[in-house]
Design a protein around this motif. Sequence first.
Motif, mmCIF file in Angstrom:
data_model
loop_
_atom_site.group_PDB
_atom_site.id
_atom_site.type_symbol
_atom_site.label_atom_id
_atom_site.label_comp_id
_atom_site.label_asym_id
_atom_site.label_seq_id
_atom_site.Cartn_x
_atom_site.Cartn_y
_atom_site.Cartn_z
ATOM 1 N N LYS A 1 16.652 -31.448 -19.730
ATOM 2 C CA LYS A 1 16.454 -32.962 -19.285
ATOM 3 C C LYS A 1 16.449 -33.010 -17.746
ATOM 4 C CE LYS A 1 19.219 -35.300 -22.979
ATOM 5 N NZ LYS A 1 20.207 -36.316 -23.390
ATOM 6 N N GLY A 2 16.646 -31.842 -17.161
ATOM 7 C CA GLY A 2 16.028 -32.314 -15.662
ATOM 8 C C GLY A 2 16.872 -33.197 -14.995
ATOM 9 N N LYS A 3 16.439 -33.377 -13.779
ATOM 10 C CA LYS A 3 16.926 -34.527 -12.891
ATOM 11 C C LYS A 3 16.542 -36.001 -13.305
ATOM 12 C CE LYS A 3 17.716 -31.491 -8.989
ATOM 13 N NZ LYS A 3 17.544 -31.416 -7.430
ATOM 14 N N GLY A 4 15.931 -36.148 -14.442
ATOM 15 C CA GLY A 4 15.117 -37.299 -14.504
ATOM 16 C C GLY A 4 13.754 -37.813 -13.815
ATOM 17 N N PRO A 5 13.225 -38.802 -14.415
ATOM 18 C CA PRO A 5 11.798 -39.338 -13.815
ATOM 19 C C PRO A 5 11.821 -39.598 -12.818
ATOM 20 C CG PRO A 5 12.613 -40.711 -15.457
ATOM 21 C CD PRO A 5 13.642 -39.862 -15.382
ATOM 22 N N LYS A 6 10.855 -39.441 -11.774
ATOM 23 C CA LYS A 6 10.675 -40.141 -10.328
ATOM 24 C C LYS A 6 9.596 -40.977 -10.289
ATOM 25 C CE LYS A 6 12.353 -36.093 -7.969
ATOM 26 N NZ LYS A 6 12.136 -34.878 -6.822
ATOM 27 N N TYR A 7 9.981 -42.159 -9.955
ATOM 28 C CA TYR A 7 9.008 -43.217 -10.088
ATOM 29 C C TYR A 7 8.046 -43.574 -8.733
ATOM 30 C CZ TYR A 7 11.246 -44.210 -14.336
ATOM 31 O OH TYR A 7 11.879 -44.350 -15.593
ATOM 32 N N LYS A 8 6.782 -43.732 -8.783
ATOM 33 C CA LYS A 8 6.189 -44.079 -7.666
ATOM 34 C C LYS A 8 5.802 -45.598 -7.888
ATOM 35 C CE LYS A 8 1.631 -43.363 -5.396
ATOM 36 N NZ LYS A 8 0.450 -42.803 -5.386
ATOM 37 N N LYS A 9 5.887 -46.456 -6.828
ATOM 38 C CA LYS A 9 5.678 -47.711 -6.865
ATOM 39 C C LYS A 9 4.280 -48.206 -6.726
ATOM 40 C CE LYS A 9 10.111 -49.251 -7.173
ATOM 41 N NZ LYS A 9 10.577 -50.034 -8.301
ATOM 42 N N HIS A 10 3.784 -49.149 -7.562
ATOM 43 C CA HIS A 10 2.596 -49.789 -7.403
ATOM 44 C C HIS A 10 2.558 -50.918 -6.897
ATOM 45 C CE1 HIS A 10 0.210 -46.501 -9.472
ATOM 46 N NE2 HIS A 10 1.399 -46.140 -9.846
ATOM 47 N N ASP A 11 1.897 -51.060 -5.752
ATOM 48 C CA ASP A 11 1.752 -52.719 -5.308
ATOM 49 C C ASP A 11 0.736 -53.612 -6.135
ATOM 50 O OD1 ASP A 11 2.143 -54.765 -3.833
ATOM 51 O OD2 ASP A 11 1.015 -54.251 -2.240
ATOM 52 N N LEU A 12 1.281 -54.637 -6.808
ATOM 53 C CA LEU A 12 0.478 -55.552 -7.489
ATOM 54 C C LEU A 12 0.145 -56.891 -6.701
ATOM 55 C CD1 LEU A 12 1.950 -55.177 -11.084
ATOM 56 C CD2 LEU A 12 0.100 -53.732 -9.924
ATOM 57 N N SER A 13 0.735 -56.789 -5.343
ATOM 58 C CA SER A 13 0.592 -58.190 -4.611
ATOM 59 C C SER A 13 -1.089 -58.507 -4.494
ATOM 60 C CB SER A 13 1.226 -58.258 -3.280
ATOM 61 O OG SER A 13 0.726 -56.975 -2.643
ATOM 62 N N LYS A 14 -1.639 -57.576 -4.323
ATOM 63 C CA LYS A 14 -3.356 -57.770 -4.206
ATOM 64 C C LYS A 14 -3.846 -58.237 -5.526
ATOM 65 C CE LYS A 14 -4.384 -54.569 -0.668
ATOM 66 N NZ LYS A 14 -5.029 -53.307 -0.072
ATOM 67 N N GLY A 15 -3.315 -57.663 -6.670
ATOM 68 C CA GLY A 15 -3.780 -58.303 -7.902
ATOM 69 C C GLY A 15 -3.625 -59.556 -8.159
ATOM 70 N N ILE A 16 -2.211 -59.894 -7.943
ATOM 71 C CA ILE A 16 -1.646 -61.187 -8.074
ATOM 72 C C ILE A 16 -2.275 -62.299 -7.451
ATOM 73 C CG2 ILE A 16 0.335 -62.706 -7.772
ATOM 74 C CD1 ILE A 16 1.873 -60.346 -8.794
ATOM 75 N N LYS A 17 -2.663 -62.015 -6.079
ATOM 76 C CA LYS A 17 -3.490 -62.762 -5.213
ATOM 77 C C LYS A 17 -4.947 -62.949 -5.680
ATOM 78 C CE LYS A 17 -4.744 -63.346 -0.281
ATOM 79 N NZ LYS A 17 -4.409 -62.918 1.115
ATOM 80 N N LYS A 18 -5.469 -62.115 -6.247
ATOM 81 C CA LYS A 18 -6.804 -62.153 -6.854
ATOM 82 C C LYS A 18 -6.885 -63.242 -8.031
ATOM 83 C CE LYS A 18 -10.137 -59.325 -9.315
ATOM 84 N NZ LYS A 18 -10.606 -57.994 -9.804
#
Length: 585
Positions: A85-102
Motif C-alpha cells: 500500500k505504500g505511503k498513499g497517493p500524492k496529489y498535484k493541484k490543477h488550477d481551474l480558475s482560468k477555465g472558470i473565468k473562461k
Amino acid sequence: RCFRPSPLRRHSFSSAMSAGDVAADAAGSLDDLGIRTDGARVKPEEDVIQLSSEAGDASASTWRGPARENGRLLVGEGEGKGKGKGKGPKYKKHDLSKGIKKFDRDGAFTERRPRIKNGGATSDKFRRQVANNKETVFRLAKSEVLQTEEAGGIAVEDEMELTSKLSQENILEGATLGVARKKFSFSLPYGPYAVGFTANGQYILAGGRKGQLAMMHVDTMRIGAEVQVQETIRAVQPLHSHSMFAAAQKKYTHIYDQHGMELHVLKQNKCTTHLDFLPYHFLLVTAGELGDLQYRDISTGREVQSAKTKLGPCRSMRHNSENGVVHMGHSNGIVSMWTPTVREPVAKLACHAGHVNSIAIRRNYMVTAGADGKWKVWDLRKYEPVHSNVMRGHAITDMDFSMTNLFAIACGPRVKVFKDVGGVERPSHPYMEEMYPGKMVSSVRFRPYEDVLGVGHSDGFGGLIIPGAGYANFDSFEANPFETKTQRREREVHRLLEKLQPDSIMLDPSRIGSVDKKIAKEYEAKLKQEADEKAAEKKRKSKKMRGKDKAGNREKRKKLKSAGDMRGKAKARIAGEDEDMRGKA
C-alpha cells in the motif's frame, strides 16, 4: 500478465556488456514492470486525475503513483494493513480558475441575495439557480482537463525557414499511413467543381459546372450518390446531414437525398447562384442573379422570408456562425448584412471598388476579397478594417476559415493558407502553399475535425493535408464523426425539437433575454393608464332604479308610453291639416 520479452534474453546476445551491467539493467526493467527482484509484486505506477466534486473548489489533483526511494518501489510501508500500500497517493493541484473565468458569463447569478418580496419560495428558487449556474461552469472547466488532444502543426528549427516551401510530397514522406490516406484527388471532365463537407466532416459533396453531382464518404471513398443532371450547376450545399443536399441548377434550386433521388424542386428560387445553410435554424438561404434573398425552412418547407436587395446580382454570400446573420457581396463593392425578420439590410459596408468575389467569416472577423486584387480583414465589433493585403496575379475566387483559425485562399492555380489573419499585423508569408499547374481553382473548404482542405478546380477535386487545420477535441453531442445510423436519427430528432426561431437571428445575440428599458418604460406607462381608466369607471355612480317592477310603476310606464303615442299622432294630423290649407290658398 506481462507479455514483454525478457530483458535478460534481449541482452544475452550482446557481448559488449558485462554481466553486472546486464543484471542491473534487468533489475531496472523489472522495477518498471512492477516486479521486485526479491519475488514481491507491487502495483505498477500510474497517473490518476482526481477532480473536486464541489463547485466552489476550483482545483484538481493528479496521483503520482506509489512511493519510491532511490528508484525502487516501497513495499509494505506507510499507513494501512498488509503489504503493497505504500505511503498513499500524492496529489498535484490543477488550477481551474482560468477555465472558470473562461466559461463564466456576464450577468450570471451571483451569491449576492436580492431583495425578495414574495416570500421564501422565490428565495429558494434563486438559490437553486445560483447553485446550478456554478455547477455548470465548474463542470465545463473540469472537462477541459480531460481534453488531452492538441492540434498539430509544422515547426521549423530555424526562423529563416519557410513552411510554405514544403510540398505535399514532403509531408507524405514523414506522415503515417492514416494521415497519408486523407489525401485524395479525382480528375474529372465536368469541372470547375464546387465542394462542401457535412457538419461532422465524414462526407464530401462535389458539384461540377457541367452537371455532375457526387456525394461520397471521405474515409472509405464509398460513393453514396452520383447524378448527371444534364444542366449547369452553380452551387451545392449539404444540409443538416448527408441524407439531404441542395444544388443550384440552371433555373431552379433542387434538393436531393443521399442516393441521388430528387426530393423537391423550389420553383420560387429562380436563377440561384449561391447557397448557404443555417444548421441551428434549419434555414436554407438562397441568392441569385435577380438580386433577391430567400429563407426557407427545410423542416416544414415554408418560405420564411423573401426580400429584394435592390443592390444588383449577388456575387458572394456567407453566414456568420456566431449570430446567423447573412453577409452578401454585390457588384458595387458593398457587403450587406441580412436577417430573416427585417426586409432591409441591418448594416452595410463599402469594402471594395469592384465586385466582392468572396467572403469568409470567423467569429468577430470578416475577410472580403474583391476584383481589384485586394483582400481585407474587418473587425465586426467596430465595422472597421484591421489590415488590407494585395494578391498579385489572379483575383481571389474563394476563401474559407478552419476550426483552428487557419485561412485558405484560392487564386488562379494557387492555394494559399495563412495563420493568424485576425491579428494586428498582417501575415507576411503563407503557412502553406500548393500549386495546380494548368488548372484554375474554383472552391476551397476545410474539412471539420480533420487536417484536410477540400479543393475544387477545373479538372476535378481533391484534398490537401494541412497540419493543424482540424480541431482535436470534438463534442459528440454537437457533431460526432463516428456516429452510427441510430445516433444520427436521434440527433436529428433532438435538433428539430431544439430548433431556433428565425427571430433569434440578430446582429447582437447578447440582446436575447435582455430587457429594453425604453420599451419596458412605455409598457409600464400604458398599463398604469389602463388601470387609472378602470378605476375611474368604477367610481362613476350608476342611476338606481329601485321598485321598477312594481304593479303601479308598470301601469305608469304604460300610460306614459300611450300618451306619447297619442301626442305623436296628434302632431302628425295637425301637420297634415296645415299642408292642406296651404294647398288651397
